[in-house]
Design an enzyme around this catalytic site. Sequence first.
Site, PDB file in Angstrom:
ATOM      1  N   ASP A  25       0.824  -1.225   0.000  1.00  0.00           N
ATOM      2  CA  ASP A  25       0.000   0.000   0.000  1.00  0.00           C
ATOM      3  C   ASP A  25       0.848   1.261   0.000  1.00  0.00           C
ATOM      4  OD1 ASP A  25      -2.302  -1.662   0.329  1.00  0.00           O
ATOM      5  OD2 ASP A  25      -1.826  -1.780   2.452  1.00  0.00           O
ATOM      6  N   HIS A  44      -4.134  -2.568  -6.194  1.00  0.00           N
ATOM      7  CA  HIS A  44      -3.479  -1.321  -6.583  1.00  0.00           C
ATOM      8  C   HIS A  44      -4.570  -0.320  -6.896  1.00  0.00           C
ATOM      9  CE1 HIS A  44       0.450  -2.788  -6.843  1.00  0.00           C
ATOM     10  NE2 HIS A  44       0.402  -3.331  -8.027  1.00  0.00           N
TER      11      HIS A  44
HETATM   12  P1  GDP Z   1      -0.315  -0.105  -3.655  1.00  0.00           P
HETATM   13  O1  GDP Z   1      -0.839  -1.378  -3.123  1.00  0.00           O
HETATM   14  O2  GDP Z   1       1.095   0.157  -3.282  1.00  0.00           O
HETATM   15  O3  GDP Z   1      -0.564   0.055  -5.115  1.00  0.00           O
HETATM   16  O4  GDP Z   1      -1.089   1.040  -2.891  1.00  0.00           O
HETATM   17  P2  GDP Z   1      -2.471   1.669  -3.274  1.00  0.00           P
HETATM   18  O5  GDP Z   1      -2.260   2.411  -4.526  1.00  0.00           O
HETATM   19  O6  GDP Z   1      -3.606   0.725  -3.209  1.00  0.00           O
HETATM   20  O7  GDP Z   1      -2.684   2.584  -1.979  1.00  0.00           O
HETATM   21  C1  GDP Z   1      -2.203   3.819  -1.833  1.00  0.00           C
HETATM   22  C2  GDP Z   1      -3.314   4.831  -1.638  1.00  0.00           C
HETATM   23  O8  GDP Z   1      -2.716   6.101  -1.696  1.00  0.00           O
HETATM   24  C3  GDP Z   1      -4.369   4.862  -2.737  1.00  0.00           C
HETATM   25  O9  GDP Z   1      -5.586   5.249  -2.162  1.00  0.00           O
HETATM   26  C4  GDP Z   1      -3.859   5.923  -3.710  1.00  0.00           C
HETATM   27  O10 GDP Z   1      -4.863   6.530  -4.487  1.00  0.00           O
HETATM   28  C5  GDP Z   1      -3.249   6.885  -2.766  1.00  0.00           C
HETATM   29  N1  GDP Z   1      -2.114   7.658  -3.251  1.00  0.00           N
HETATM   30  C6  GDP Z   1      -1.075   7.266  -4.038  1.00  0.00           C
HETATM   31  N2  GDP Z   1      -0.172   8.261  -4.154  1.00  0.00           N
HETATM   32  C7  GDP Z   1      -0.654   9.304  -3.411  1.00  0.00           C
HETATM   33  C8  GDP Z   1      -0.165  10.596  -3.088  1.00  0.00           C
HETATM   34  O11 GDP Z   1       0.909  11.015  -3.501  1.00  0.00           O
HETATM   35  N3  GDP Z   1      -0.938  11.360  -2.271  1.00  0.00           N
HETATM   36  C9  GDP Z   1      -2.125  10.931  -1.763  1.00  0.00           C
HETATM   37  N4  GDP Z   1      -2.817  11.739  -0.972  1.00  0.00           N
HETATM   38  N5  GDP Z   1      -2.615   9.708  -2.024  1.00  0.00           N
HETATM   39  C10 GDP Z   1      -1.890   8.911  -2.836  1.00  0.00           C
END
Ligand code: GDP
Length: 430
Positions: A12, A40
């Site tokens: 995440d 993701h």
């Molecule tokens: P993964 O499993 O590593 O792909 O993580 P995810 O993408 O599911 O979880 C990360 C969360 O952070 C998601 O809700 C994304 O939309 C959000 N996210 C990713 N990058 C950023 C960022 O730079 N800022 C913010 N506020 N949210 C982000």
Amino acid sequence: MVKAIVGANWGDEGKGKVTDMLAEQSDIVVRFQGGANAGHTIINGYGRFALHTLPSGVFYPHVTNVIGNGVALDIAKLVDEMDELKSRGVPAPQVIVSDRAQLLMPYHILQDTYEEARLGGRAFGSTKSGIAPFYSDKYAKTGIQLCDLFHEERLRERLTAAVELKNVLFEHLYHQPAVSAEEIMGQMLTLRERIRPYVGDTVSFLHDALKQGKTILLEGQLGSMKDPDLGIFPMTTSSHTLAGYGCVGASIPPAAIEDVVCVTKAYSSCVGSDTEPFVSEVTGQAGDELRRRGGDHGEFGATTGRPRRVGWFDTVATKYGCMVQGATQVALTCLDVLGYLDEIPVCTGYEVDGAVTDAFPTTPGLLRAKPVFETLPGWKCDVRGCTDYSALPERARAYVDFLEAHIGVPIALVSTGPKREDIACRTPKI
Ligand code: GDP
């Protein structure tokens, strides 16, 4: 040229968004481990998507998306995911699924669910997607490969043998009803027709692509802390979450992986069991606030909706996480989330049995570790959507410099919001 994108921590980290960006520059995106047990998040012109099995290149018509032999293939979930993309207006993606991938069977999900219930308070916080029983069966050689679906006699034989074993567990350990091999056979033959157009020899496909000089992106799931060998055992997942495993799970030659982009978040989050050691955890009101402000809609699991535990950035875990991934560069996400804080603690050491260390301990040491924090001044403003690194407040840049100095790998880009375009490149390398 092969690039891997992987997580430095507990998963995440925001890999979905960075992968989406890198996928655009790739010819092929490959999933090489794990299954539908994590998600993701990708936000683009089609909307907000939580991909569980499909590689993140599915939004680009020029990308071939490969599900490698190392993946736990739940066909029903994969085709549902493809149907969802179609229903939301995404053009049909190019997908090839390895004929060597093994099948996540309905009895794996049952076994996972029964086992979590049996363990009760000692449970590992499984998503009950069947991943642990799946990989156990693979290594016990009772698994079923996708290619077996196309040889009915062989399928029936292997399925009957597997079900015989499962039913001993189901009836006598879990006191649950037995499953029927014939019934499962029928379900699998129906699913076979849905997956048939996508099945292929991904090993030859990827080796040919390498010879043709194609750009391949290996897309990792979860993060270093969840690796069964180098993570926090046994609060790990059941497949290797490290870039190196791409050599096996996608059959990429080791020397072909030139670049390993490690993703880490500007604070920590950990989904799973409450018994897992999470040294830099922040609880109480401060934790609730960080959780509420985190990610794009709070820190809640993409697959389970469970609240994630949150903590301050942990340089001990992240330095180790980057090291075991072989990181060549780091992408730091969610910097925008911290804009509300007057001061930002960063965990730079662990105190274990009275001695402070910055070396990541094994699980018994971790369970006793107490965080040592250094505190940096906050920048007290909203940087969401900032795309120009030099335009970030000086204190935000100092925070990034501080983390980089501790983890020892260049932070090449900083993500400043959930949207695809919310990215500030710090160096042109990525
Ligand atoms: P993964 O499993 O590593 O792909 O993580 P995810 O993408 O599911 O979880 C990360 C969360 O952070 C998601 O809700 C994304 O939309 C959000 N996210 C990713 N990058 C950023 C960022 O730079 N800022 C913010 N506020 N949210 C982000």
